[in-house]
Design an enzyme around this catalytic site. Structure first.
Site, mmCIF file in Angstrom:
data_model
loop_
_atom_site.group_PDB
_atom_site.id
_atom_site.type_symbol
_atom_site.label_atom_id
_atom_site.label_comp_id
_atom_site.label_asym_id
_atom_site.label_seq_id
_atom_site.Cartn_x
_atom_site.Cartn_y
_atom_site.Cartn_z
ATOM 1 N N CYS A 80 0.776 -1.256 -0.057
ATOM 2 C CA CYS A 80 -0.019 -0.020 0.013
ATOM 3 C C CYS A 80 0.772 1.268 0.122
ATOM 4 O O CYS A 80 0.609 2.260 -0.703
ATOM 5 C CB CYS A 80 -0.932 -0.050 1.054
ATOM 6 S SG CYS A 80 -0.320 0.162 2.757
ATOM 7 N N HIS A 132 -2.592 0.987 6.689
ATOM 8 C CA HIS A 132 -3.121 0.990 5.636
ATOM 9 C C HIS A 132 -3.194 2.168 4.983
ATOM 10 O O HIS A 132 -3.829 2.800 5.573
ATOM 11 C CB HIS A 132 -3.900 -0.136 5.275
ATOM 12 C CG HIS A 132 -4.496 -0.419 3.752
ATOM 13 N ND1 HIS A 132 -3.666 -1.232 3.177
ATOM 14 C CD2 HIS A 132 -5.304 -0.075 3.198
ATOM 15 C CE1 HIS A 132 -3.894 -1.445 1.761
ATOM 16 N NE2 HIS A 132 -4.795 -0.846 1.856
ATOM 17 N N HIS A 144 -5.856 1.448 -3.988
ATOM 18 C CA HIS A 144 -5.092 0.927 -3.012
ATOM 19 C C HIS A 144 -4.330 -0.492 -3.396
ATOM 20 O O HIS A 144 -4.922 -0.938 -4.311
ATOM 21 C CB HIS A 144 -5.450 0.815 -1.661
ATOM 22 C CG HIS A 144 -6.738 -0.067 -1.486
ATOM 23 N ND1 HIS A 144 -6.550 -1.250 -0.510
ATOM 24 C CD2 HIS A 144 -7.654 -0.540 -2.280
ATOM 25 C CE1 HIS A 144 -7.549 -2.257 -0.774
ATOM 26 N NE2 HIS A 144 -8.152 -1.762 -1.733
#
Length: 188
Positions: A80, A132, A144
């Protein structure tokens, strides 16, 4: 061209479709999505709009790239934060820190209702805050690199999984100038 963008937004909204490299026509339509979600000229300067469009376009160029833990190269895979740092480096020439947690300390804190294309969105996916990160695209969607076995994709913030884990958002682009310099002065 406007019809193609509208179709993409509607398709994403209605079906939750996830684009991959096999969907080249869909990916090409997605590349223009930034223009359909640009802030109005009364809200921000044109430099901000340009920087946001560059970020969104660059992020969408990575659709379908495979996830790789610790990955920072599109050729071998991205995690990510690897995705986000590549997007910012290649779109606007700014190098971000390596981890989502470090990125969460940059820029201006913004609320969910204030999100604009190019903003960073953070989630608690590993039982710790800011584990994240993704890039907001507009229309309630973000891009993402999800997790092992996945590929870079577009998802809805409103989905049950992401909504429950939403941690916050940061704006790294100065709305008046389109610059990132002022936002990062505090960490240098």
């Amino acid at each position: 061209m406007q019809i193609r963008r509208l179709l993409l937004v509607l398709t994403l909204a209605l079906s939750g479709i996830q684009a991959t490299h096999a969907d080249e026509p869909m990916q090409q339509m997605a590349m223009g999505m930034a223009n359909s979600e640009s802030p109005s000229s009364g809200d921000t300067g044109s430099d901000y709009v340009s920087a946001a469009e560059q970020l969104v376009d660059q992020a969408l160029a990575y659709l379908g790239v495979r996830y790789r833990f610790g990955g920072t190269s599109p050729e071998t895979g991205l995690d990510c934060s690897g995705l986000v740092l590549n997007v910012f480096r290649n779109a606007i020439g700014f190098d971000l820190p390596r981890t989502a947690a470090e990125m969460s300390r940059l820029g201006d804190k913004i609320g969910r209702q204030e999100l604009k294309p190019g903003d960073l969105v953070f989630f608690n996916t590993m039982r710790r805050a800011f584990s994240h990160v993704g890039i907001y695209l507009g229309d309630g969607k973000f891009v993402h690199a999800p997790s092992t076995g996945g590929k870079v994709r577009v998802e809805a913030l409103s989905s049950s999984y992401w909504s429950k884990r939403f941690n916050g958002a940061r704006r790294l682009i100065d709305e008046d100038s389109g610059s990132t310099a002022d936002s990062f002065a505090a960490i240098r």
